[in-house]
Scaffold this motif. Sequence first.
Motif, PDB file in Angstrom:
ATOM      1  N   ARG A 167      -4.409   4.796   7.618  1.00 23.79           N
ATOM      2  CA  ARG A 167      -3.509   4.444   5.741  1.00 23.79           C
ATOM      3  C   ARG A 167      -4.829   4.442   4.509  1.00 23.79           C
ATOM      4  NH1 ARG A 167       2.100   1.324   5.529  1.00 23.79           N
ATOM      5  NH2 ARG A 167       3.313   2.004   6.912  1.00 23.79           N
ATOM      6  N   PRO A 207      -5.924   9.162  -6.966  1.00 25.21           N
ATOM      7  CA  PRO A 207      -5.431   8.085  -5.809  1.00 25.21           C
ATOM      8  C   PRO A 207      -6.267   7.816  -4.931  1.00 25.21           C
ATOM      9  CG  PRO A 207      -4.051  10.749  -5.797  1.00 25.21           C
ATOM     10  CD  PRO A 207      -5.744  10.671  -7.156  1.00 25.21           C
ATOM     11  N   ASN A 208      -7.901   8.744  -5.668  1.00 25.70           N
ATOM     12  CA  ASN A 208      -8.669   7.807  -4.483  1.00 25.70           C
ATOM     13  C   ASN A 208      -8.859   6.064  -4.880  1.00 25.70           C
ATOM     14  OD1 ASN A 208      -8.708   9.674  -2.390  1.00 25.70           O
ATOM     15  ND2 ASN A 208      -9.223  11.677  -3.693  1.00 25.70           N
ATOM     16  N   GLN A 253       0.943  -1.369   0.004  1.00 27.99           N
ATOM     17  CA  GLN A 253       0.140  -0.144  -0.203  1.00 27.99           C
ATOM     18  C   GLN A 253       1.089   1.499  -0.119  1.00 27.99           C
ATOM     19  OE1 GLN A 253      -0.430   2.290   2.210  1.00 27.99           O
ATOM     20  NE2 GLN A 253      -1.784   4.050   2.051  1.00 27.99           N
ATOM     21  N   LEU A 254       2.207   1.015   0.541  1.00 30.21           N
ATOM     22  CA  LEU A 254       2.984   1.965   1.216  1.00 30.21           C
ATOM     23  C   LEU A 254       3.995   2.832  -0.810  1.00 30.21           C
ATOM     24  CD1 LEU A 254       3.770   4.191   3.130  1.00 30.21           C
ATOM     25  CD2 LEU A 254       5.482   2.201   3.739  1.00 30.21           C
ATOM     26  N   ARG A 293       1.590   9.368  -7.217  1.00 29.82           N
ATOM     27  CA  ARG A 293       2.316  11.094  -7.846  1.00 29.82           C
ATOM     28  C   ARG A 293       2.330  10.877  -9.284  1.00 29.82           C
ATOM     29  NH1 ARG A 293       5.982  11.053  -1.639  1.00 29.82           N
ATOM     30  NH2 ARG A 293       4.230  10.475  -0.525  1.00 29.82           N
ATOM     31  N   THR A 338       2.457   1.789  -4.129  1.00 34.01           N
ATOM     32  CA  THR A 338       0.971   2.643  -4.642  1.00 34.01           C
ATOM     33  C   THR A 338       0.781   3.898  -3.928  1.00 34.01           C
ATOM     34  OG1 THR A 338      -0.502   1.656  -3.461  1.00 34.01           O
ATOM     35  CG2 THR A 338       0.354   0.269  -4.828  1.00 34.01           C
ATOM     36  N   HIS A 339       0.863   4.292  -2.619  1.00 35.12           N
ATOM     37  CA  HIS A 339       0.740   5.218  -2.498  1.00 35.12           C
ATOM     38  C   HIS A 339       2.016   6.102  -2.458  1.00 35.12           C
ATOM     39  CE1 HIS A 339      -0.229   8.843   0.259  1.00 35.12           C
ATOM     40  NE2 HIS A 339       1.086   9.133   0.604  1.00 35.12           N
ATOM     41  N   ASN A 340       3.753   5.848  -2.664  1.00 35.72           N
ATOM     42  CA  ASN A 340       4.192   7.189  -3.199  1.00 35.72           C
ATOM     43  C   ASN A 340       4.481   6.404  -4.592  1.00 35.72           C
ATOM     44  OD1 ASN A 340       4.989   8.025  -0.410  1.00 35.72           O
ATOM     45  ND2 ASN A 340       5.991   6.302  -0.192  1.00 35.72           N
TER      46      ASN A 340
END
Length: 455
Positions: free
Chosen positions: A230, A197-198, A182-183, A190, A185-187
Motif C-alpha cells: 500500500r 497523491p505521491n 492510510q486507506l 481523489r 487518505t488514499h481514498n
Amino acid sequence: MSRPRILVVGAGFAGVACVRRLERRLTGREAAISLLSPFAYQLYLPLLPQVASGVLTPQSVALSLRRSEKHRTRIIPGGAIGIDTDAKVCVVRTITGETETEPYDHLVLAPGSVTRTFDIPGLAEHARGMKTLAEAAYLRDHVIAQLDLADASQDEAERAARLQFVVVGGGYAGTETAACLQLLTHNAVRRYPRLDPNLIKWHLVDIAPALMPELGPKLGAAALAILRRRGIEVSLGVSVASVDDENVTLTDGRVLPCRTLIWTAGVAASPLIGTLGAETLRGRLLVEPDMTVPGLPGVYALGDAAAVPDLAKGEEGAICPPTAQHAMRQGKVIADNLVATLRGERTRPYSHKDLGLVVDLGGLDAVSKPLGVELHGMPAQAVARAYHWAALRTNVAKTRVMTNWLLNAVAGDDFVRTGFLASKSGTLRDFEYTDAYLTPDQVRAHTASLRAGTS
C-alpha cells in the motif's frame, strides 16, 4: 445487617463482565453493587482504528451501560484517583471535578491501562494517542484537516510536511491505525485534485525487530507485505529521538518534516495501581491465580492492571496478556469468586487458553490466527469482523456496526471534519489525565479522618 458493598472500578471489558455476572448471580439482598466510571459506556477498544478512519461512527463502539432496564448497579460518574485499603475507601474525582470518597467491603480493580510513553523530547506536547474514543474522533478530524490545509497551501514544503504521517508502534493498535488511516487518505485524495497523491506518505516505526511478533513470523511477514504494497514505509529497530511542531527525528538520524505523530507504542497499567503500595510486576498488580491481591483482604484485580498468572500456558511465571478475551473471562471468574466468598464457598483460579488473534487492516485486507490456524486476505477479514461483531455486548451495537460496515462498503468514505476539539492541540496530555492521580501519602492524608473515626 447492612448489605456488603461491592465496588467495581472501571467499565472496560473486565469491569462490565464482572458486574453483569454479579447481577445475574446475586440477589439484591446479598450485596450492593457499584460501578465507577467517568463515562456511561463500555468502549469496544479493538475497533477504534475504524472509528479514526470513519468506517464506524463513535457511537457504534460506545456500548451504553444503561441499555438494560433490569440493571440494579449504581453507576458512579467519576474516576478513581486513589485507594486506602486500611480505611476501605476509594478516592473519587467526579466528572464535575469534585473529590469524594466511596467506601467498599469488596473492591474489584479493573481500571485498565494508559498509553505508555517515554522521556522523549517533545513527545507529550506533540504526539497524539489512540487509546480513547475522544482521541480516535479527534484524530480523524486532524488527518482530514491536514489534507484540507495542504490543498489550500501555496507552500510546497508545508504541503509535503502536512501530508507526511508517522505512526509509532508495530503492535495491533499501531498496525491497524496506520493501515486504516492510510486507506482513508488514499481514498480521500481523489477529492483533492490540487494534491499530488505521491506526496502522501505514511511511516510505521517500531523498535522491535519484527511486526506483531505474537502472530508468528509467517503472518507477521504477510502483514508487512500488505502494508508495504500500500506504500506504507515500515521501519523496524527504529524509534523516535525527538519531536517538535514541524519535524519528527528518528533514532537512525532521519528527520521527517511532519505535523502528525501518532503514538501507539504499547500500554502501561493505570497509575491508580501505584496508589496501593502493593507489589507489582512491570507496573501491573501481582495477584494470586484467583485474582485476589496478596495482603489486601477483599481486594481483587484483573485485566490490563493485573499480572494474572496464565495457568493454561503451563509455563512458570507466565502472565496473561492484556487482551479483551482474557479481560472478559477474568471478569466472570472474579464475579463467581465474589459470590463464593459471600456464600462461604471455595473460590477457583482463572485459566483460559487463548483463542487466537485477529488484525483488521481495512478494506479486504486482514491477518488472523483463530485457534492457531493462520489466515490472510478475505478469509482473515471475514474471521476478524465476525469475531468483533460477535464480541459486541448489545444487539444495538451489533446492528450499528453491521450497518456502518455495509454502508461503507456500498457508499465509501465520507471525508467530513466535525470540528471536534478544534481549539485544542489534541495531544496525549489532553485526553488521558494521567496527572490526576494521588500519591499514597496524599491518599492517606485525604482519608485520615475516616481512619481516625474507625480506630
